[in-house]
Motif scaffolding. Structure first.
Motif, PDB file in Angstrom:
ATOM      1  N   GLN A   1      22.925  -3.116 -11.102  1.00  0.00           N
ATOM      2  CA  GLN A   1      23.614  -4.364 -11.444  1.00  0.00           C
ATOM      3  C   GLN A   1      23.006  -5.585 -10.754  1.00  0.00           C
TER       4      GLN A   1
ATOM      5  N   ASP B   1       9.969  -2.921  -5.967  1.00  0.00           N
ATOM      6  CA  ASP B   1       9.617  -2.960  -7.391  1.00  0.00           C
ATOM      7  C   ASP B   1      10.256  -1.810  -8.162  1.00  0.00           C
TER       8      ASP B   1
ATOM      9  N   GLN C   1      23.073   1.751 -17.040  1.00  0.00           N
ATOM     10  CA  GLN C   1      22.220   0.610 -17.377  1.00  0.00           C
ATOM     11  C   GLN C   1      20.885   0.645 -16.644  1.00  0.00           C
TER      12      GLN C   1
ATOM     13  N   GLN D   1      18.502  -6.255 -13.441  1.00  0.00           N
ATOM     14  CA  GLN D   1      18.887  -6.671 -14.792  1.00  0.00           C
ATOM     15  C   GLN D   1      17.757  -7.453 -15.477  1.00  0.00           C
ATOM     16  N   SER D   2      16.970  -8.186 -14.684  1.00  0.00           N
ATOM     17  CA  SER D   2      15.882  -8.975 -15.283  1.00  0.00           C
ATOM     18  C   SER D   2      14.619  -8.136 -15.497  1.00  0.00           C
ATOM     19  N   GLY D   3      14.611  -6.908 -14.974  1.00  0.00           N
ATOM     20  CA  GLY D   3      13.456  -6.041 -15.174  1.00  0.00           C
ATOM     21  C   GLY D   3      12.438  -6.078 -14.045  1.00  0.00           C
ATOM     22  N   ASP D   4      12.693  -6.881 -13.000  1.00  0.00           N
ATOM     23  CA  ASP D   4      11.752  -6.944 -11.871  1.00  0.00           C
ATOM     24  C   ASP D   4      11.889  -5.751 -10.944  1.00  0.00           C
TER      25      ASP D   4
ATOM     26  N   TYR E   1      12.651  -1.823 -11.190  1.00  0.00           N
ATOM     27  CA  TYR E   1      12.740  -0.733 -12.164  1.00  0.00           C
ATOM     28  C   TYR E   1      13.539   0.422 -11.564  1.00  0.00           C
TER      29      TYR E   1
ATOM     30  N   PRO F   1      20.716  -8.672  -9.907  1.00  0.00           N
ATOM     31  CA  PRO F   1      20.000  -9.546 -10.860  1.00  0.00           C
ATOM     32  C   PRO F   1      18.540  -9.136 -11.075  1.00  0.00           C
ATOM     33  N   ARG F   2      17.843  -8.703 -10.018  1.00  0.00           N
ATOM     34  CA  ARG F   2      16.432  -8.333 -10.168  1.00  0.00           C
ATOM     35  C   ARG F   2      16.261  -7.062 -10.991  1.00  0.00           C
TER      36      ARG F   2
END
Ligand code: C5P
Length: 221
Positions: free
Chosen positions: A135, A89, A168, A140-143, A145, A137-138
């Protein structure tokens, strides 16, 4: 500081320096002690999280209940991180990863042959572990942190804000005050999309707890 702030959360933390081999008995490293990362590991475990700590060569005891994976080089560290990032997480990158490594580690010890000639080392860039994870996907989607650290010698706020955007990541933590490496205390500057906040001078143990509370707040909202 709540013992439940991170209950059920999985944290992956990098800490310490990396060691980049020149030959089987020599290498390049830095003076990072790992203390800040280990303090964050201890505090997040105490806050109820399941914690995996990927550590470069350090001399710090493993906090109770924390799973520790020892690595040497930046490439090893990246591999260990990617092998354990699924389901995490929060990723906290405190490691002082070597920016460059010798292009080729010699198989045998490089010998002094008496001619007075010195070896010439060529370097290649190491992977950026934090930027790589950020970078995914999890992330980038905010899942997932992601939290980065910065050791800047000048213009900390501006540099920290720029680094947060460049990598980022939602949260960048700057080391306030020079020469934190090896010390037992520090002060931190937290920079996120909302602004910035200082955690004043304290032991790394206390700062670890405060930072964990700040992270818990941010992943809850
Ligand atoms: O760009 P800079 O090295 O200042 O960024 C520091 C942050 O990026 C720290 O969180 C550090 O752990 C992480 N980092 C990394 N891999 C690298 C270089 C830095 O994870 N190769």
């Amino acid at each position: 500081f709540s013992a439940k702030a991170l209950a059920g959360k999985k944290l992956l933390i990098t800490a310490g320096p990396t060691f980049e081999a020149i030959d089987p008995v020599r290498g390049i490293t830095n003076l990072s002690s790992g203390k800040m990362g280990f303090a964050i590991a201890r505090a997040s475990q105490a806050a109820g999280a399941e914690v995996t700590l990927v550590a470069g060569p350090v001399h710090v005891p493993t906090p109770r209940g924390v799973r520790r994976i020892d690595v040497q080089s930046a490439q090893d560290m990246l591999q260990a991180v990617l092998a354990h990032i699924d389901g995490a997480d929060v990723f906290v990158a405190t490691a002082a990863v070597a920016d460059w490594r010798p292009a080729q580690a010699a198989d045998q010890k490089i010998k002094k042959d008496g001619s007075g000639e010195v070896p010439q080392l060529a370097f290649v860039e190491n992977p950026d572990i934090l930027a790589t994870v950020a970078q995914l996907p999890r992330a980038q989607s905010g899942d997932l942190y992601c939290v980065g650290f910065a050791a800047e010698s000048e213009n900390l706020l501006a540099n920290a804000q720029a680094k947060r955007l460049r990598k980022q990541i939602p949260l960048l933590v700057g080391n306030i005050g020079p020469a934190t490496f090896g010390k037992d205390d520090n002060a931190l500057l937290l920079v996120d999309a909302q602004g910035h906040k200082e955690l004043p001078h304290a032991s790394k143990a206390v700062l670890g707890e405060q930072l964990v509370a700040e992270i818990a707040k941010r992943i809850a909202r």
